[in-house]
Design a protein around this motif. Structure first.
Motif, PDB file in Angstrom:
ATOM      1  N   VAL A 150       0.867  -1.172   0.000  1.00 41.97           N
ATOM      2  CA  VAL A 150       0.000   0.000   0.000  1.00 41.97           C
ATOM      3  C   VAL A 150       0.907   1.227   0.000  1.00 41.97           C
ATOM      4  O   VAL A 150       1.743   1.389   0.891  1.00 41.97           O
ATOM      5  CB  VAL A 150      -0.930   0.015   1.234  1.00 41.97           C
ATOM      6  CG1 VAL A 150      -1.743   1.313   1.278  1.00 41.97           C
ATOM      7  CG2 VAL A 150      -1.842  -1.198   1.224  1.00 41.97           C
ATOM      8  N   SER A 151       0.751   2.078  -1.020  1.00 46.85           N
ATOM      9  CA  SER A 151       1.602   3.265  -1.096  1.00 46.85           C
ATOM     10  C   SER A 151       0.908   4.490  -0.489  1.00 46.85           C
ATOM     11  O   SER A 151       1.560   5.340   0.107  1.00 46.85           O
ATOM     12  CB  SER A 151       2.041   3.537  -2.527  1.00 46.85           C
ATOM     13  OG  SER A 151       0.928   3.612  -3.389  1.00 46.85           O
ATOM     14  N   THR A 152      -0.414   4.606  -0.635  1.00 42.15           N
ATOM     15  CA  THR A 152      -1.170   5.688   0.008  1.00 42.15           C
ATOM     16  C   THR A 152      -2.559   5.171   0.371  1.00 42.15           C
ATOM     17  O   THR A 152      -3.034   4.194  -0.217  1.00 42.15           O
ATOM     18  CB  THR A 152      -1.345   6.911  -0.922  1.00 42.15           C
ATOM     19  OG1 THR A 152      -2.093   6.521  -2.071  1.00 42.15           O
ATOM     20  CG2 THR A 152      -0.008   7.500  -1.336  1.00 42.15           C
ATOM     21  N   PHE A 153      -3.172   5.845   1.331  1.00 45.27           N
ATOM     22  CA  PHE A 153      -4.555   5.527   1.668  1.00 45.27           C
ATOM     23  C   PHE A 153      -5.241   6.770   2.221  1.00 45.27           C
ATOM     24  O   PHE A 153      -4.601   7.666   2.784  1.00 45.27           O
ATOM     25  CB  PHE A 153      -4.655   4.355   2.661  1.00 45.27           C
ATOM     26  CG  PHE A 153      -3.884   4.535   3.933  1.00 45.27           C
ATOM     27  CD1 PHE A 153      -4.471   5.094   5.066  1.00 45.27           C
ATOM     28  CD2 PHE A 153      -2.555   4.140   4.021  1.00 45.27           C
ATOM     29  CE1 PHE A 153      -3.761   5.251   6.238  1.00 45.27           C
ATOM     30  CE2 PHE A 153      -1.830   4.287   5.194  1.00 45.27           C
ATOM     31  CZ  PHE A 153      -2.434   4.852   6.311  1.00 45.27           C
ATOM     32  N   VAL A 169      -9.907   4.491   0.531  1.00 46.55           N
ATOM     33  CA  VAL A 169      -9.237   4.345  -0.763  1.00 46.55           C
ATOM     34  C   VAL A 169      -7.783   3.964  -0.520  1.00 46.55           C
ATOM     35  O   VAL A 169      -7.051   4.664   0.190  1.00 46.55           O
ATOM     36  CB  VAL A 169      -9.323   5.652  -1.579  1.00 46.55           C
ATOM     37  CG1 VAL A 169      -8.600   5.488  -2.905  1.00 46.55           C
ATOM     38  CG2 VAL A 169     -10.775   6.058  -1.794  1.00 46.55           C
ATOM     39  N   LEU A 170      -7.388   2.849  -1.110  1.00 45.47           N
ATOM     40  CA  LEU A 170      -6.009   2.372  -1.010  1.00 45.47           C
ATOM     41  C   LEU A 170      -5.367   2.427  -2.387  1.00 45.47           C
ATOM     42  O   LEU A 170      -5.971   2.032  -3.381  1.00 45.47           O
ATOM     43  CB  LEU A 170      -5.973   0.928  -0.497  1.00 45.47           C
ATOM     44  CG  LEU A 170      -6.674   0.644   0.832  1.00 45.47           C
ATOM     45  CD1 LEU A 170      -6.667  -0.850   1.111  1.00 45.47           C
ATOM     46  CD2 LEU A 170      -5.999   1.406   1.953  1.00 45.47           C
ATOM     47  N   THR A 171      -4.131   2.890  -2.461  1.00 44.40           N
ATOM     48  CA  THR A 171      -3.359   2.873  -3.698  1.00 44.40           C
ATOM     49  C   THR A 171      -2.198   1.907  -3.484  1.00 44.40           C
ATOM     50  O   THR A 171      -1.467   2.022  -2.498  1.00 44.40           O
ATOM     51  CB  THR A 171      -2.821   4.281  -4.040  1.00 44.40           C
ATOM     52  OG1 THR A 171      -3.933   5.188  -4.103  1.00 44.40           O
ATOM     53  CG2 THR A 171      -2.076   4.265  -5.365  1.00 44.40           C
ATOM     54  N   SER A 173       1.261  -0.404  -4.933  1.00 47.03           N
ATOM     55  CA  SER A 173       2.479  -0.214  -5.717  1.00 47.03           C
ATOM     56  C   SER A 173       2.393  -0.833  -7.100  1.00 47.03           C
ATOM     57  O   SER A 173       3.208  -0.540  -7.975  1.00 47.03           O
ATOM     58  CB  SER A 173       3.682  -0.835  -4.975  1.00 47.03           C
ATOM     59  OG  SER A 173       3.428  -2.212  -4.724  1.00 47.03           O
TER      60      SER A 173
END
Length: 181
Positions: A150-153, A169-171, A173
């Motif tokens: 997970v790079s951002t949330f 919302v999860l972004t 890699s």
């Protein structure tokens, strides 16, 4: 001409003169040619291999061979494919399951000493082992053994005032597939 002694089960010697100037019917062929690799292909796959997935490598040779023991193929990514079948035919199968640290953009065999084991044709000629070196099977098979992270949330960790029922919302890699659960 015959040299030496040949006897039947009763101990009677064969008359050697019977072998002089004899041309046997048909053709006697002596096989002194080593089998060679004709092609290496991946079995069914989608072009990407992950941890825990297995792919079959199909090695086609110039003639039928016999396999002794369990040969292996060293792969350029540090992995090893293990023989699974095909003795008595001209197509051998090897199986490979990637492990951590074996990522590559396109799976191929090691550049040298890729084959270990004994493979011979029906006449006893050893396979040309160098033919297994530095082979890139037709197509592309990427090996990805790195788990996505997970790079951002959002909302951010510790955020206040988040509305109940708001989307999280999860972004990641890399692209991921929808799972269940």
């Amino acid at each position: 001409a015959l040299t030496g002694t040949i006897k039947d089960l009763a101990g009677n010697a064969v008359t050697a003169a019977g072998f002089n100037d004899v041309n046997p019917t048909g053709t006697l062929a002596v096989d002194v040619v080593a089998p060679t690799v004709s092609s290496v292909a991946y079995g069914a796959n989608d072009g990407a291999l992950s941890l825990g997935e297995t792919v079959t490598l199909n090695v086609t040779l110039s003639e039928a061979v016999t396999v002794t023991g369990t040969p292996t193929l060293a792969l350029a990514n540090g992995g090893t494919a293990t023989y699974t079948g095909g003795t008595g035919t001209n197509t051998l199968t090897f199986s490979y399951t990637p492990a951590a640290g074996q990522a590559t953009s396109d799976l191929a065999t090691a550049s040298s000493n890729a084959l270990t084991g004994t493979i011979k044709d029906l006449a006893g000629n050893a396979v040309t082992a160098a033919g297994f070196n530095d082979v890139n099977p037709t197509g592309t098979l990427a090996v990805d053994v790195t788990a996505p992270t997970v790079s951002t949330f959002t909302p951010a960790d510790g955020a206040t005032g988040v509305v109940a029922g708001a989307n999280i919302v999860l972004t990641f890699s890399e692209a991921i597939a929808k799972g269940t659960g």
